[in-house]
Design an enzyme around this catalytic site. Structure first.
Site, PDB file in Angstrom:
ATOM      1  CG  HIS A   1      -2.120  -0.950   0.882  1.00  0.00           C
ATOM      2  ND1 HIS A   1      -2.108  -2.261   1.275  1.00  0.00           N
ATOM      3  CD2 HIS A   1      -3.247  -0.769   0.158  1.00  0.00           C
ATOM      4  CE1 HIS A   1      -3.200  -2.840   0.827  1.00  0.00           C
ATOM      5  NE2 HIS A   1      -3.909  -1.965   0.151  1.00  0.00           N
TER       6      HIS A   1
ATOM      7  NE  ARG B   1      -6.154   0.977  -1.849  1.00  0.00           N
ATOM      8  CZ  ARG B   1      -5.844   1.081  -3.162  1.00  0.00           C
ATOM      9  NH1 ARG B   1      -5.781   2.242  -3.740  1.00  0.00           N
ATOM     10  NH2 ARG B   1      -5.579  -0.018  -3.863  1.00  0.00           N
TER      11      ARG B   1
ATOM     12  NE  ARG C   1     -10.867  -0.716   0.319  1.00  0.00           N
ATOM     13  CZ  ARG C   1      -9.670  -1.074  -0.146  1.00  0.00           C
ATOM     14  NH1 ARG C   1      -9.585  -1.958  -1.110  1.00  0.00           N
ATOM     15  NH2 ARG C   1      -8.578  -0.559   0.338  1.00  0.00           N
TER      16      ARG C   1
ATOM     17  CG  ASN D   1      -3.776  -4.204  -6.104  1.00  0.00           C
ATOM     18  OD1 ASN D   1      -3.484  -4.235  -7.282  1.00  0.00           O
ATOM     19  ND2 ASN D   1      -4.172  -3.102  -5.499  1.00  0.00           N
TER      20      ASN D   1
ATOM     21  NE  ARG E   1      -1.371  -5.942  -1.866  1.00  0.00           N
ATOM     22  CZ  ARG E   1      -2.498  -5.228  -1.901  1.00  0.00           C
ATOM     23  NH1 ARG E   1      -3.673  -5.823  -1.689  1.00  0.00           N
ATOM     24  NH2 ARG E   1      -2.496  -3.959  -2.147  1.00  0.00           N
TER      25      ARG E   1
ATOM     26  CB  CYS F   1     -10.802  -0.497  -8.005  1.00  0.00           C
ATOM     27  SG  CYS F   1     -11.027  -1.751  -6.745  1.00  0.00           S
TER      28      CYS F   1
HETATM   29  C1  PEP Z   1      -7.000  -4.735  -4.445  1.00  0.00           C
HETATM   30  O1  PEP Z   1      -6.797  -5.635  -3.632  1.00  0.00           O
HETATM   31  O2  PEP Z   1      -6.802  -4.845  -5.673  1.00  0.00           O
HETATM   32  C2  PEP Z   1      -7.485  -3.418  -3.988  1.00  0.00           C
HETATM   33  C3  PEP Z   1      -7.858  -2.481  -4.835  1.00  0.00           C
HETATM   34  O3  PEP Z   1      -7.472  -3.179  -2.652  1.00  0.00           O
HETATM   35  P1  PEP Z   1      -6.124  -2.879  -1.825  1.00  0.00           P
HETATM   36  O4  PEP Z   1      -5.001  -2.707  -2.797  1.00  0.00           O
HETATM   37  O5  PEP Z   1      -6.371  -1.657  -1.024  1.00  0.00           O
HETATM   38  O6  PEP Z   1      -5.980  -4.102  -0.988  1.00  0.00           O
HETATM   39 MG    MG Z   2      -7.510  -5.450  -1.583  1.00  0.00          MG
END
Ligand code: PEP
Ligand code: MG
Length: 535
Positions: free
Chosen positions: A187, A292, A328, A449, A460, A497
């Site tokens: 993030h 977010r 969200r 993601n 990740r 997204c």
């Molecule tokens: C995702 O997981 O693709 C997403 C948009 O949410 P975040 O990156 O905040 O986990």
């Molecule tokens: Mg996510």
């Protein structure tokens, strides 16, 4: 001149001085000192610097957020002048013969505990303030940098930056950041893209760079310390070209996101704070596809109140003037840790107690947020989206709680708008039952993601795995197709997204797959518009 190579997480070039960032919270150690009066003098000097910082912050806050909100910095100045607080520090230094840092930290802890135990709500609330002022002095004493108080534009160099630290940085003063740790899908990396800031990771940083001139070349993943004049000139020329390219794209502002054969795409932006809306408007996005909201929680030392949240959501909705704003609900856990939630350490937090799981467990927190969201919906075009869904029962429970909140608002004659409800598809479970889930909601937003992380079983956050975290993996692409088809069968619109939505090499593919919406960092809006209009 020295050149270092790392991994770029956002293109672009920055030129400026380096500021070496040390963590805000210092681990203070107790050290015996010989000259206690010299230590008292050190403390007094640090206190003067802290007072100066607070005066500057007060002036800045008055301009930016008004007098009522600026008051806190005046209260902090008064606390620093408090006789009991200062006497306690002098006594600890003189009687125990210890360093100023230890005396300040101990006094901060003692006073904070004392305030926390008081009956009066006003004094109870001062517990956090006394800790805050003590931390400020300790930072001055050890020469640490608090990213909240940057005074000039800098390239920030740090060991690592957590999302909670990144959101607290003064973004108007941040030219770029460079870290040793961190991964391309974290993030913190996403925030860099949202803020339009060049960023590099995986560079062995060195404290001696502090104050030196440097270039961050986000295109080639390079950090150049003390660049020669000719190199500097070359990068200044590149920066100029970048500006010109952006100016060309600006001609696309106001034009529809429509392909030549008439398919219109909702081209929306991702944001993490109210301040990001300026960037959304500057890049002419047609809406916000992912706010977010957890960053509102990460910016604070305690739970944001319903009114604080309401003001944030209302401001975004009003600034977007009727365009869609998809917010969200709270998605904390994994790398987004919030101290005051007091969450237990977990073996595997990405698969742990997080996001909707916390909200359905701690419904008081969830309902506070939902009330704020529904109230704000009276002032614009708000939609609500729920993260980390894995089952039909979760969606049904979420909808039941939304109804409860609306009924409570009705009972109190509080108005709210017509709010679309959607879910994020970011777990393989949700993708595979998207035919069932589509019957329950208005839209799907695919979080590539997390969908990639969970589909490929690749953390990740782990930079070692960045090279095999393959967002183009056929398993991920197939799931996206399944979700689009299942959504459409039930009249649900489907967007992306996650970061993959901003991959310009896939825009055409996604449109051919039938995607209805792409929500991306604001700087990608115009480049994607250009592609859409040429298809
Ligand atoms: C995702 O997981 O693709 C997403 C948009 O949410 P975040 O990156 O905040 O986990
Ligand atoms: Mg996510």
């Amino acid at each position: 001149m020295d050149t270092y190579t790392g991994k770029s997480i956002f293109n672009g070039i920055a030129i400026g001085r380096i500021l070496f960032y040390k963590k805000g919270e210092q681990a203070v150690t107790r050290i015996k000192v010989q000259d206690v009066e010299a230590e008292v003098a050190r403390y007094k000097e640090a206190r003067q610097s802290a007072l100066k910082q607070l005066r500057q912050l007060y002036d800045k806050a008055i301009e930016e957020v008004g007098e009522v909100n600026a008051m806190i910095f005046e209260i902090h100045q008064m606390m620093l002048e408090d006789e009991d607080y200062n006497d306690s520090i002098y006594n600890i230094i003189r009687n125990d013969g210890v360093n100023a840092e230890f005396a300040v930290a101990t006094t901060g802890d003692n006073f904070s505990r004392m305030f926390a135990e008081m009956e009066d709500e006003y004094f109870k609330a001062r517990a956090a303030d006394v800790k805050d002022i003590s931390e400020r002095i300790v930072n001055v004493l050890v020469g640490a940098t608090s990213g909240k108080d940057l005074t000039e534009p800098v390239i920030l160099v740090a060991d690592d930056l957590a999302p909670s630290e990144t959101v607290q940085l003064d973004k108007s003063k941040l030219l770029a950041f460079v870290t040793l740790h961190g991964s391309a899908n974290s993030h913190t990396a996403i925030l860099a893209r949202t803020m339009n800031i060049p960023a590099l990771i995986g560079i062995a940083i060195d404290e001696s760079w502090n104050g030196k001139m440097a270039v961050v070349d986000g295109k080639h993943g390079k950090l150049i310390i003390d660049p020669e004049y000719s190199v500097l000139e070359q990068y200044m020329e590149e920066q100029k070209k970048e500006k010109e390219a952006r100016a060309l794209l600006a001609e696309l502002k106001g034009l529809p996101d429509m392909t030549k054969d008439g398919k219109e795409i909702k081209l929306y932006a991702n944001i993490g704070s109210v301040a990001d809306v300026a960037n959304v408007l500057a890049n002419d996005a047609n809406g916000i596809g992912l706010f977010r909201s957890e960053f509102l929680y990460l910016e604070k030392n305690t739970y944001p109140t319903e009114d604080e949240q309401f003001m944030a959501y209302k401001t975004v909705a009003q600034n977007m003037a009727g365009k869609k704003v998809i917010i969200r609900t709270l998605d904390i856990g994994a790398d987004k840790q919030v101290d005051y939630f007091d969450m237990e350490q977990e073996e595997n937090p990405a698969m742990g107690y997080r996001a909707i799981r916390i909200c359905l467990d701690r419904t008081d927190i969830f309902k506070t947020q939902l009330r704020a969201l529904y109230r704000a919906s009276a002032f614009g075009n708000i939609a609500i989206m729920f993260p980390m869904i894995i089952s039909l029962s979760e969606v049904q429970e979420v909808k039941r709680i939304c109804e409860e909140v609306k009924n409570e608002l009705d009972e109190n004659s509080i108005s709210y708008g017509n709010v679309e409800l959607g879910i994020m598809i970011e777990t393989p479970a949700a993708a595979m039952i998207s035919d069932i889930l589509a019957k329950e909601v208005d839209f799907f937003s695919i979080g590539t993601n997390d969908l990639t992380q969970y589909t490929l079983a690749i953390d990740r956050q782990n930079p070692k795995l960045d090279n095999i975290y393959d967002a183009y993996h056929p398993a991920v692409m197939r799931m996206i197709q399944i979700v689009i088809d299942n959504g459409h069968k039930e009249g649900c619109w489907v967007g992306i997204c996650g970061e993959l939505g901003a991959d310009l090499s896939l825009t055409e593919t996604f449109i051919n797959m039938g995607i209805d919406e792409l929500s991306v960092s604001p700087t990608f809006i115009l480049p994607i518009r250009k592609i859409i209009r040429e298809l």
